[in-house]
Design a protein around this motif. Structure first.
Motif, PDB file in Angstrom:
ATOM      1  N   THR A 672       6.433  78.045 -42.378  1.00 37.62           N
ATOM      2  CA  THR A 672       5.605  77.738 -43.529  1.00 37.62           C
ATOM      3  C   THR A 672       6.204  78.040 -44.796  1.00 37.62           C
ATOM      4  N   ASP A 673       5.582  77.308 -45.878  1.00 37.75           N
ATOM      5  CA  ASP A 673       6.446  77.336 -46.979  1.00 37.75           C
ATOM      6  C   ASP A 673       5.647  78.600 -48.075  1.00 37.75           C
ATOM      7  N   ILE A 674       6.159  78.656 -49.203  1.00 36.59           N
ATOM      8  CA  ILE A 674       6.003  79.885 -49.748  1.00 36.59           C
ATOM      9  C   ILE A 674       4.394  79.937 -50.060  1.00 36.59           C
ATOM     10  N   SER A 675       3.615  78.890 -50.174  1.00 35.24           N
ATOM     11  CA  SER A 675       2.095  78.959 -50.214  1.00 35.24           C
ATOM     12  C   SER A 675       1.466  79.282 -49.008  1.00 35.24           C
ATOM     13  N   GLY A 676       2.182  79.207 -47.919  1.00 39.72           N
ATOM     14  CA  GLY A 676       1.620  79.620 -46.528  1.00 39.72           C
ATOM     15  C   GLY A 676       0.997  78.298 -45.740  1.00 39.72           C
ATOM     16  N   LYS A 677       1.574  77.068 -46.415  1.00 36.40           N
ATOM     17  CA  LYS A 677       1.347  75.742 -45.662  1.00 36.40           C
ATOM     18  C   LYS A 677       2.105  75.674 -44.640  1.00 36.40           C
ATOM     19  N   LYS A 678       1.675  74.959 -43.435  1.00 38.70           N
ATOM     20  CA  LYS A 678       2.484  75.157 -42.373  1.00 38.70           C
ATOM     21  C   LYS A 678       3.374  73.675 -42.468  1.00 38.70           C
ATOM     22  N   VAL A 679       4.562  73.994 -42.281  1.00 45.34           N
ATOM     23  CA  VAL A 679       5.483  72.853 -42.258  1.00 45.34           C
ATOM     24  C   VAL A 679       5.939  72.305 -41.059  1.00 45.34           C
ATOM     25  N   TYR A 700      11.031  79.492 -47.527  1.00 45.28           N
ATOM     26  CA  TYR A 700      10.210  79.320 -46.211  1.00 45.28           C
ATOM     27  C   TYR A 700      10.435  80.227 -45.311  1.00 45.28           C
ATOM     28  N   LEU A 701       9.259  80.474 -44.479  1.00 45.02           N
ATOM     29  CA  LEU A 701       9.277  81.630 -43.579  1.00 45.02           C
ATOM     30  C   LEU A 701       9.175  81.006 -42.083  1.00 45.02           C
ATOM     31  N   LEU A 702       9.985  81.533 -41.147  1.00 44.35           N
ATOM     32  CA  LEU A 702       9.891  81.003 -39.883  1.00 44.35           C
ATOM     33  C   LEU A 702       9.658  82.350 -38.962  1.00 44.35           C
ATOM     34  N   ASP A 703       8.486  82.135 -38.186  1.00 37.73           N
ATOM     35  CA  ASP A 703       8.107  83.047 -37.222  1.00 37.73           C
ATOM     36  C   ASP A 703       8.191  82.476 -35.774  1.00 37.73           C
ATOM     37  N   ALA A 704       8.736  83.346 -35.163  1.00 32.14           N
ATOM     38  CA  ALA A 704       9.154  82.926 -33.560  1.00 32.14           C
ATOM     39  C   ALA A 704       8.738  83.904 -32.653  1.00 32.14           C
ATOM     40  N   GLU A 705       8.142  83.609 -31.615  1.00 33.19           N
ATOM     41  CA  GLU A 705       7.787  84.589 -30.486  1.00 33.19           C
ATOM     42  C   GLU A 705       8.313  84.277 -29.141  1.00 33.19           C
ATOM     43  N   ALA A 706       9.038  84.995 -28.457  1.00 31.94           N
ATOM     44  CA  ALA A 706       9.529  84.734 -27.044  1.00 31.94           C
ATOM     45  C   ALA A 706       8.719  85.301 -26.190  1.00 31.94           C
ATOM     46  N   GLU A 707       8.113  85.040 -24.949  1.00 33.35           N
ATOM     47  CA  GLU A 707       7.235  85.620 -24.190  1.00 33.35           C
ATOM     48  C   GLU A 707       7.962  85.326 -22.690  1.00 33.35           C
ATOM     49  N   ILE A 708       7.797  86.370 -21.826  1.00 35.33           N
ATOM     50  CA  ILE A 708       8.293  86.387 -20.494  1.00 35.33           C
ATOM     51  C   ILE A 708       7.024  86.755 -19.768  1.00 35.33           C
ATOM     52  N   VAL A 709       6.810  85.974 -18.649  1.00 35.60           N
ATOM     53  CA  VAL A 709       5.334  86.180 -17.966  1.00 35.60           C
ATOM     54  C   VAL A 709       5.984  86.020 -16.609  1.00 35.60           C
ATOM     55  N   ARG A 710       5.784  87.357 -16.107  1.00 34.16           N
ATOM     56  CA  ARG A 710       6.187  87.898 -14.618  1.00 34.16           C
ATOM     57  C   ARG A 710       5.359  87.036 -13.431  1.00 34.16           C
ATOM     58  N   GLU A 711       5.818  87.281 -12.382  1.00 36.26           N
ATOM     59  CA  GLU A 711       4.784  86.519 -11.143  1.00 36.26           C
ATOM     60  C   GLU A 711       3.541  87.398 -11.145  1.00 36.26           C
ATOM     61  N   ASP A 712       3.660  88.514 -11.394  1.00 32.39           N
ATOM     62  CA  ASP A 712       2.264  89.453 -11.335  1.00 32.39           C
ATOM     63  C   ASP A 712       1.373  89.298 -12.574  1.00 32.39           C
ATOM     64  N   GLY A 713       1.757  88.694 -13.410  1.00 31.48           N
ATOM     65  CA  GLY A 713       1.009  88.149 -14.861  1.00 31.48           C
ATOM     66  C   GLY A 713       1.166  89.104 -15.870  1.00 31.48           C
ATOM     67  N   ARG A 714       2.379  90.114 -15.646  1.00 35.00           N
ATOM     68  CA  ARG A 714       2.775  90.972 -16.747  1.00 35.00           C
ATOM     69  C   ARG A 714       3.432  90.101 -17.814  1.00 35.00           C
ATOM     70  N   LYS A 715       3.352  90.415 -19.067  1.00 36.23           N
ATOM     71  CA  LYS A 715       3.907  89.905 -20.160  1.00 36.23           C
ATOM     72  C   LYS A 715       4.507  90.620 -21.229  1.00 36.23           C
ATOM     73  N   VAL A 716       5.791  90.272 -21.514  1.00 37.62           N
ATOM     74  CA  VAL A 716       6.690  91.051 -22.372  1.00 37.62           C
ATOM     75  C   VAL A 716       7.227  89.867 -23.565  1.00 37.62           C
ATOM     76  N   SER A 717       6.864  90.357 -24.780  1.00 35.26           N
ATOM     77  CA  SER A 717       7.210  89.482 -25.821  1.00 35.26           C
ATOM     78  C   SER A 717       8.106  90.001 -26.993  1.00 35.26           C
ATOM     79  N   SER A 718       8.901  89.040 -27.720  1.00 40.68           N
ATOM     80  CA  SER A 718       9.569  89.693 -28.737  1.00 40.68           C
ATOM     81  C   SER A 718       9.457  88.754 -29.895  1.00 40.68           C
ATOM     82  N   LEU A 719       9.431  89.302 -31.107  1.00 41.52           N
ATOM     83  CA  LEU A 719       9.103  88.462 -32.445  1.00 41.52           C
ATOM     84  C   LEU A 719      10.345  88.465 -33.174  1.00 41.52           C
ATOM     85  N   ARG A 720      10.210  87.428 -34.088  1.00 41.76           N
ATOM     86  CA  ARG A 720      11.680  87.363 -34.934  1.00 41.76           C
ATOM     87  C   ARG A 720      11.177  86.678 -36.212  1.00 41.76           C
TER      88      ARG A 720
END
Length: 758
Positions: A672-679, A700-720
């Protein structure tokens, strides 16, 4: 020890073994523990109210294991042992409910609150119910603390009330309701005046603490772009002073401010524009009766930079907002808070850094920290100045400071360890000079002595050597074939030099086999089954199938598994062990012990991360050299700069040991840019690069999220988050909330300053 008192051994083992081991110990020694009540050993984190009720050492041990060590097996045994006796059975039921591992989300919190209310209702009329009530009221307070004034969550929860009040008012209404409930609960607590209920009620102070917290008056002070921002809690008005931090300075502001909202517990905000004033340090004070708060506000509208080249120290002064260089300043050199030298009306160069006046450089002392301040009075009559800039004396090259050179020597050997009788090859490079200026090697023909010193400090060999045309010497010693082995020294002395390097002389026996662990290319999450593979190889090629092999798994001082290990025909092996969702260690150590047919024994260890989260990394690979300081309150992750209209971002995932996770992990991103508009937005995977088009100069602000989904459905995520500032070399203005930026441009933009460049 069969003769030791079991409760003594219980305490001995308490911090050394796993809860499972200690529970088994208590079961084995149950009969002996039941025959004694050694209250002198009771404590270990349990309230004396409950330790005073236990009837023997066995029951006490179970309480510690169930409540402190969280052993479910001990909890079951304790449940059977105390039966339905009040209040122990009720308190055990409460601990089982309160200590349950609820999920840390809205659903988990709601489940815990429902369980606490159920407990409170079940034991209504008895003091033990207060434990459940306290949990509910604490939960309500924590929930309200998480609600933002701008959030609609509470408004939705309020139903019809939401249509008539703002979100802030809804929060205040809830705080008032909570306050009434706490006062009613405290009244109930005081009503228990007899027997065991009185003792239980006397141990609960949650309601009183919540009442005191909700009644508390607070003042907070912060600053935004020349505006004082006051946050008031439970206050109708406040008296403020704003004065420069100088002796006998008169207040620039002295007035009383009224809080129009006068909210209960919810923080109200009052903003007060600060007057135009000289640059410097100011103290802002806010008072209400005996309650007082103050904050320092520093105003500096000029920036200063200092650099040292081969000739002298130079400085540059510019407007802190526009970066426009100023024409003339007064300079002060400050040391220990006092002005030691000042120079008036210094004209600055138009094309770069200006040499510091000799009056200042002459006042700099070698090794002594000083500070440089530049200032001038503007056309509006107000003083503008820089902050105190750190400057270090004795860094510039000058021919009149005399010869302060010293001699140095670096010694190199062909190896670091030798067998007795083996040749020790060495070389030494000798040089002299001033480390802060320049160095040069010794002239040829300089005589030095080389010595070999044994572990007892005796010289066992020596040689006289002369430096060659490169200022170095080289030779060799024979390591002694007899005598004491250990740490020897190769020492060079003479011509103001005395240097040495340590080496080891010992009987080294080379191993006949080795073990290698396979690379782990995935991240293990608590609850996973961990798999470790490896291979034992013989250097001679002989089979190791007859070797005795075992492994152990340890973490946080506890042993999780220990078993014999069978090797395949080629020496390979696989180790598997289960982990629980509740496992607390960040790392597990897997140790494999191998003993071959000759008795040679070696141990090999591999560390593994088994965690509840991982780290997502994002790096701008085409970032420009320089630094950014975002404005106060504007930090949103790691700041970086690029030149031109594209930022290339590399994504990686790591475990807590910093090892890169090879298995691709899906990443969702949004720019997103400084006004919050998605680029831009989309998905990618760890290990890949993505190019982002930046339409124009700015932040500009870059938001990223990584997510691991296990076979049993459990989720683990990390933000940057990344703050990406596009700054073109030709830019004269910038739309970004930053205090200052420093960016290398032109021919030195790669970070290298070449000869002839300024």
């Amino acid at each position: 020890d069969e003769y030791a008192e079991p409760i003594v051994m219980f305490h001995h083992y308490l911090s050394k073994v796993t809860p499972a081991f200690l529970t088994d110990y208590v079961i084995v020694n149950k009969a002996r523990l039941q025959t004694a009540r050694n209250s002198a050993f009771y404590g270990d984190g349990l309230d004396e109210l409950w330790t005073g009720m236990v009837k023997d050492d066995y029951e006490y041990s179970l309480w510690v294991l169930a409540i402190i060590m969280r052993s479910e097996k001990a909890m079951t045994l304790l449940d059977e042992y105390v039966g339905d006796a009040y209040p122990k059975a009720a308190y055990l039921e409460y601990r089982r409910m309160a200590d349950k591992d609820y999920k840390y989300n809205d659903k988990g919190r709601a489940e815990k609150m429902a369980a606490a209310r159920s407990f409170e209702e079940k034991y209504a009329g008895r003091a033990i119910s207060l434990y459940g009530k306290a949990l509910v009221l604490r939960g309500q307070f924590d929930s309200l603390s998480r609600v933002s004034e701008a959030s609609t969550a509470l408004r939705q929860a309020q139903g019809p009330v939401a249509s008539t009040v703002s979100a802030t008012e809804a929060v205040e209404v809830s705080y008032k309701s909570l306050y009434r409930d706490c006062r009613q609960a405290e009244k109930e607590r005081l009503s228990y005046s007899k027997g065991i209920d009185k003792e239980i009620a006397g141990r609960i102070n949650d309601f009183k603490q919540l009442i005191e917290t909700l009644d508390k008056k607070e003042i907070g002070i912060s600053f935004e772009n020349g505006v004082a921002v006051l946050t008031l809690r439970n206050l109708a008005k406040v008296n403020v002073d704003f004065v420069q931090d100088l002796k006998d300075a008169k207040p620039l502001i002295r007035k009383s401010l009224t809080n129009p909202k006068k909210s209960f517990y919810v923080q109200d905000t009052i903003k007060l524009e600060l007057p135009k004033c000289d640059d410097g340090s100011y103290i802002f004070t806010a008072k209400n009766g005996k309650l007082s708060s103050n904050a320092e506000w520093t105003k500096n509208t000029l920036s200063v930079a200092v650099r040292t080249d081969s000739e002298k120290q130079r400085f540059l002064v510019a407007d802190y907002m526009t970066g426009e260089p100023v024409e003339k300043v007064d300079l002060e050199l400050i040391r220990s808070g006092k002005t030691v030298t000042s120079v008036k009306d210094v004209l600055l160069c138009n094309d770069g850094f200006t040499p510091l006046p000799e009056a200042l450089t002459d006042s700099l002392k070698n090794g002594v920290t000083s500070y440089l301040v530049a200032s001038f009075r503007g056309e509006d009559g107000f003083l503008r100045k820089t902050h105190e800039h750190y400057i270090y004396g004795g860094l510039s090259a000058s021919s009149d400071q005399g010869d302060s050179s010293e001699s140095y020597c670096e010694i190199f050997t062909d190896k670091s360890a030798y067998n007795p009788g083996e040749k020790i090859e060495f070389k030494a490079v000798l040089y002299k000079g001033d480390l802060s200026r320049s160095l040069h090697t010794f002239d040829s023909g300089i005589t030095v002595k080389a010595e070999l010193v044994n572990p007892e400090g005796k010289v066992v060999a020596e040689k006289e050597l002369k430096t060659n045309e490169y200022g170095s010497v080289a030779s060799s010693f024979d390591a002694p074939s007899s005598g004491r082995n250990g740490r020897f020294l190769v020492r060079i002395t003479g011509s103001s030099v005395n240097s040495s390097k340590g080496i080891i002389v010992d009987e080294f026996i080379l191993p006949t086999y080795n073990l290698t662990f396979d690379k782990v290319d995935r991240l293990f999450i608590a609850g996973d089954t961990v798999e470790v593979n490896g291979k034992v190889s013989s250097f001679s090629g002989h089979s190791l199938s007859s070797a005795s092999v075992s492994y152990s798994v340890d973490g946080r001082g506890n042993n999780y598994a220990s078993e014999k290990l069978s090797l395949e025909a080629d020496g390979s092996f696989t180790i598997r062990f289960a982990t629980d969702d509740d496992d607390s260690p960040d790392f597990f150590g897997v140790t494999v012990k191998v003993t071959d047919a000759t008795g040679e024994t070696k141990e090999f260890t591999k560390m593994l991360s088994v965690v509840k989260y991982f780290n997502l990394l994002a790096d701008v690979t085409n970032a420009a050299k320089g630094e950014i300081s975002p404005s106060d309150g504007e930090w949103r992750g790691t700041p970086c700069m690029v030149s031109g209209g594209k930022a290339v971002v590399s994504f990686k995932a790591q475990d807590l040991m910093g090892n890169e996770i090879d298995t691709p992990i899906e990443i969702e991103y949004s720019l997103t840019d400084i006004s919050g508009k998605k680029v831009a937005s989309g998905k990618t995977f760890s290990g890949k690069e993505e190019g982002f088009v930046l339409p124009k100069a700015g932040m500009y602000l870059l938001d990223a999220e990584a997510e691991i989904v296990r076979e049993d459905g459990r989720k683990v995520s990390s933000l940057r988050q990344l703050m990406i500032l596009r700054v073109d070399d030709s830019a004269t203005s910038l739309d970004a909330k930053v205090k200052n930026i420093f960016k290398l441009v032109g021919s030195c933009s790669d970070g290298t300053l070449r000869a002839g460049e300024d």
